[in-house]
Design an enzyme around this catalytic site. Sequence first.
Site, short mmCIF file in Angstrom:
data_model
loop_
_atom_site.label_atom_id
_atom_site.label_comp_id
_atom_site.label_asym_id
_atom_site.label_seq_id
_atom_site.Cartn_x
_atom_site.Cartn_y
_atom_site.Cartn_z
N ILE A 170 0.87 -1.34 0.05
CA ILE A 170 -0.05 -0.08 0.13
C ILE A 170 1.02 1.49 0.16
O ILE A 170 1.78 1.53 0.93
CB ILE A 170 -1.03 0.02 1.38
CG1 ILE A 170 -1.80 -1.19 1.42
CG2 ILE A 170 -1.82 1.34 1.06
CD1 ILE A 170 -2.59 -1.37 2.44
N LYS A 175 5.15 -0.35 13.13
CA LYS A 175 4.75 0.43 11.98
C LYS A 175 4.11 1.64 12.65
O LYS A 175 4.02 2.90 11.71
CB LYS A 175 3.72 -0.48 11.12
CG LYS A 175 4.41 -1.61 10.51
CD LYS A 175 3.38 -2.71 10.13
CE LYS A 175 4.39 -3.79 9.43
NZ LYS A 175 3.31 -5.10 9.15
#
Length: 438
Positions: free
Chosen positions: A137, A206
Amino acid sequence: MSEMRTLKVALLGCGNVGAQVARILIDDAEALAARSGARLELSGIAVRNVDSPRDVELPRELFTTDADTLVKDADLVIELMGGIEPARSLILTAIQNGACVVTGNKALLAQDGPTLYEEADKAGVQLSYEAAVAGAIPILRPIRDSLSGDRITRVLGIVNGTTNFILDQMDSTGAQFADALAEAQRLGYAEADPTADVEGHDAAAKAAILASLSFHTRFSLDDVYCEGITKVSAADIASAKEAGFVIKLLAIAEKIDSSDNGSGISVRVHPTLLPREHPLAAVRGAFNAVFIEAENAGELMFYGQGAGGTPTASAVLGDLVSAARRLVLGGPGRTETTTGHVPALAIDASNTSYYIGLDVADQAGVLARIAHIFAENGVSIEIMRQTIHRDSASNVESAELKIVTHRASEAALAATVEAVKGLDVINSVTSVLRVEGV
Ligand code: NAP
């Protein structure tokens, strides 16, 4: 292409992601050169064992165990070994030698990102890591570049496919955590040691990266509150479901202005209830998505595959082309290329599924006659539903037919509709609409 500059690309690691990166670098060399403005020559691949079997067949002479020498002779270095050392030292060597670096190593960035970013800034080289968050993504560049004129207020991310798969299994089958985990392991979505995923550590790494870019401040793993999904029970999922919620493991970074606790950024990972109508609730299986709220842009959502060799390689190569452009052209580099020279096609050439509504006489054999016309024109029917209506005044029965086709050409569909209209049993064609996403 003959007078094009050649840039040497050193690849560190040839596992799930590295092997796919090497394949694409070789197979798509022409297209990558056109987009970069330079030939990207794979100068070598550093691995632990040159004789290990690989997912992709690659020239034997590219492999080496001498990563240090490979890095020192490269313009661009792709680090896909994972772990902290020797990845960290090799990246620092590359930066000090003036090479741009692309990495997918979220564990390293979360632990020691600030050192690496500072060294890259000092050396004036690009350090890119799109693959480190949510695999394929494109999320970091939109946050860093596209939204740099806005103020992000909150980021909610499903950034770990394994835990999303497990929670989705629990939600759809009523399974307990342990059974859903076993199923994820059986299907290859979870590792034999799933700790980093189910305890939320991977999502926390993340979250630190997302928070740093979104709020223009360097956050590390120590700033992230982290709670995994091991304590989520089937009963929790069931009662959330009953109340109209779904449970997702979210990585959250949000701006908080509080008179009690002061203003700042809350960065956290924990199981979270989301209303079933929230866009993130629709993210099923091992997919990832990041939902962003920004002052001016409003709500944005980015969705796709968060892992896997080939999807992740896509993000790595995007970073590589961007870094190569910068080396070739300076500054932000070329932003648009027009080397494709492909024609725009007329609508007749398009190929989609169709929804067709027909008002037909309620007679025997009608369906067969209609199906025959579709078949004659090469349009195959996926769904056909019939509803009978009776007009109370005239007492005449008619039928409404709803047909969804498989993919067909616009031309074939037009011919089918024309032929169907000609049947004496058709009162009218009530709708013809194109269908996507089925
Ligand atoms: P992987 O399959 O374990 O491959 C690692 C590769 O690095 C192997 O080729 C290995 O060599 C090599 N390597 C490891 N230690 C080395 C050392 N000390 N010296 C030389 N070579 C060494 O890893 P991966 O799944 O491709 O992941 C690579 C990186 O991408 C990780 O940082 C990971 O977090 C990140 N990432 C992965 C995914 C994914 O879907 N897999 C998604 C996003 C980000 P040998 O083959 O000889 O053992």
